[in-house]
Design a protein around this motif. Sequence first.
Motif, short mmCIF file in Angstrom:
data_model
loop_
_atom_site.label_atom_id
_atom_site.label_comp_id
_atom_site.label_asym_id
_atom_site.label_seq_id
_atom_site.Cartn_x
_atom_site.Cartn_y
_atom_site.Cartn_z
N TYR A 146 4.01 4.66 -6.75
CA TYR A 146 3.51 5.69 -7.68
C TYR A 146 2.98 6.72 -7.51
N THR A 147 3.05 8.10 -7.38
CA THR A 147 1.82 8.38 -6.96
C THR A 147 1.18 9.49 -7.96
N ALA A 148 -0.03 9.64 -7.98
CA ALA A 148 -0.44 10.64 -9.00
C ALA A 148 -0.11 12.19 -9.11
N ALA A 149 0.14 11.82 -10.60
CA ALA A 149 0.74 13.66 -11.24
C ALA A 149 0.03 14.36 -11.17
N LYS A 150 -0.08 15.92 -11.06
CA LYS A 150 -0.85 16.43 -9.42
C LYS A 150 -1.88 16.73 -11.71
N THR A 151 -1.11 16.40 -12.81
CA THR A 151 -2.75 17.12 -13.52
C THR A 151 -3.70 16.46 -13.85
N HIS A 152 -3.63 14.41 -13.00
CA HIS A 152 -4.45 13.73 -13.06
C HIS A 152 -5.10 13.82 -12.10
N VAL A 153 -5.19 14.44 -10.85
CA VAL A 153 -6.05 14.05 -9.81
C VAL A 153 -7.38 14.58 -10.23
N ASP A 154 -8.48 14.16 -9.86
CA ASP A 154 -9.83 14.76 -9.75
C ASP A 154 -10.26 13.80 -9.04
N LYS A 155 -10.66 14.91 -8.11
CA LYS A 155 -11.74 14.40 -6.81
C LYS A 155 -13.46 14.32 -7.18
N SER A 156 -13.83 14.23 -8.60
CA SER A 156 -14.74 14.13 -8.88
C SER A 156 -15.59 12.49 -9.13
N LEU A 157 -14.23 11.90 -9.40
CA LEU A 157 -14.33 10.16 -10.24
C LEU A 157 -15.06 9.25 -9.30
N LEU A 158 -15.35 7.71 -9.66
CA LEU A 158 -15.51 7.55 -8.41
C LEU A 158 -14.14 6.18 -9.46
N PRO A 159 -14.09 4.95 -8.74
CA PRO A 159 -13.78 4.17 -8.47
C PRO A 159 -14.28 2.52 -9.32
N TYR A 160 -14.37 2.35 -10.25
CA TYR A 160 -14.77 1.11 -10.84
C TYR A 160 -14.59 -0.26 -9.35
N ASP A 161 -15.80 -0.08 -9.26
CA ASP A 161 -17.01 -1.71 -7.84
C ASP A 161 -15.29 -2.95 -7.65
N TRP A 162 -14.97 -3.05 -8.73
CA TRP A 162 -14.01 -4.02 -9.11
C TRP A 162 -12.75 -3.53 -8.68
N TYR A 163 -12.15 -2.42 -9.17
CA TYR A 163 -10.58 -1.77 -8.26
C TYR A 163 -10.75 -1.66 -7.22
N LYS A 164 -12.20 -1.26 -6.67
CA LYS A 164 -12.10 -1.12 -4.95
C LYS A 164 -12.15 -2.24 -4.63
N GLU A 165 -12.79 -3.83 -5.09
CA GLU A 165 -12.80 -4.46 -3.92
C GLU A 165 -11.39 -5.41 -3.92
N LEU A 166 -10.66 -5.35 -5.00
CA LEU A 166 -9.28 -5.61 -5.34
C LEU A 166 -8.55 -5.08 -4.05
N VAL A 167 -8.16 -4.02 -4.14
CA VAL A 167 -8.20 -2.64 -3.18
C VAL A 167 -7.87 -3.05 -1.47
N ILE A 168 -9.65 -3.57 -1.52
CA ILE A 168 -10.11 -4.30 0.18
C ILE A 168 -9.31 -5.70 0.21
N LEU A 169 -9.40 -6.68 -0.74
CA LEU A 169 -9.42 -7.56 -1.17
C LEU A 169 -7.55 -7.82 -0.19
N GLY A 170 -6.65 -7.48 -1.29
CA GLY A 170 -5.64 -7.05 -0.47
C GLY A 170 -5.34 -6.08 0.56
N ALA A 171 -5.68 -5.19 1.25
CA ALA A 171 -5.73 -5.22 2.63
C ALA A 171 -6.06 -5.85 3.61
N ALA A 172 -7.66 -6.89 2.97
CA ALA A 172 -7.70 -7.76 4.06
C ALA A 172 -6.76 -9.04 4.01
#
Length: 172
Positions: A104-130
């Motif tokens: 899945y890739t972000a649709a061009k209409t949904h790209v927004d460089k000004s937003l931040l991820p939720y802390d739990w979401y980033k942790e999900l990504v880190i736990l998967g990468a680890a």
Amino acid sequence: MYYLAYGSNLHPHRLTLRIPSARHIGNVALPGFRLSFDKRSRDASAKCMFTETGSLDDVLHGAVYRLAPDEKPVLDEIEGLGSGYDEKRISVSVDGALYETFLYTAAKTHVDKSLLPYDWYKELVILGAAFHRFPDAYIGRIAAVPTMPDPDVDRVQRIQKLLDNLRPTDQG
């Protein structure tokens, strides 16, 4: 069929809770691609985005999973295919075997460089990468991404239980 996970679905436990047939095939490193948190979500937070840069300095790490074809519509719905994410096909090599994957890739209409991820979401990504033992420098770049707290207390409590199950335990 084969799915290339690179964000919050990296961890096999997380993915099999959503898609029971998911089986890990192997990991890939994709030069010329970059992971960022620039995809606007329905909840106004940032989610992972797969970007082709063409630069060999950029490398995106991912995990290839085999899925039952009848479960793909479930994953499409969860990921928001057609309402924020588009589907992309890419061939990848795992242990010398070629796999035709979708992601899945972000649709061009949904790209927004000004937003931040939720802390739990980033942790999900880190736990998967680890879990997949991606390079420390790669995990470090993810860890350096600024986050924000999720105002939805009920969601945070639900996700916290998942995170507790994904975190490695010390084997004393």
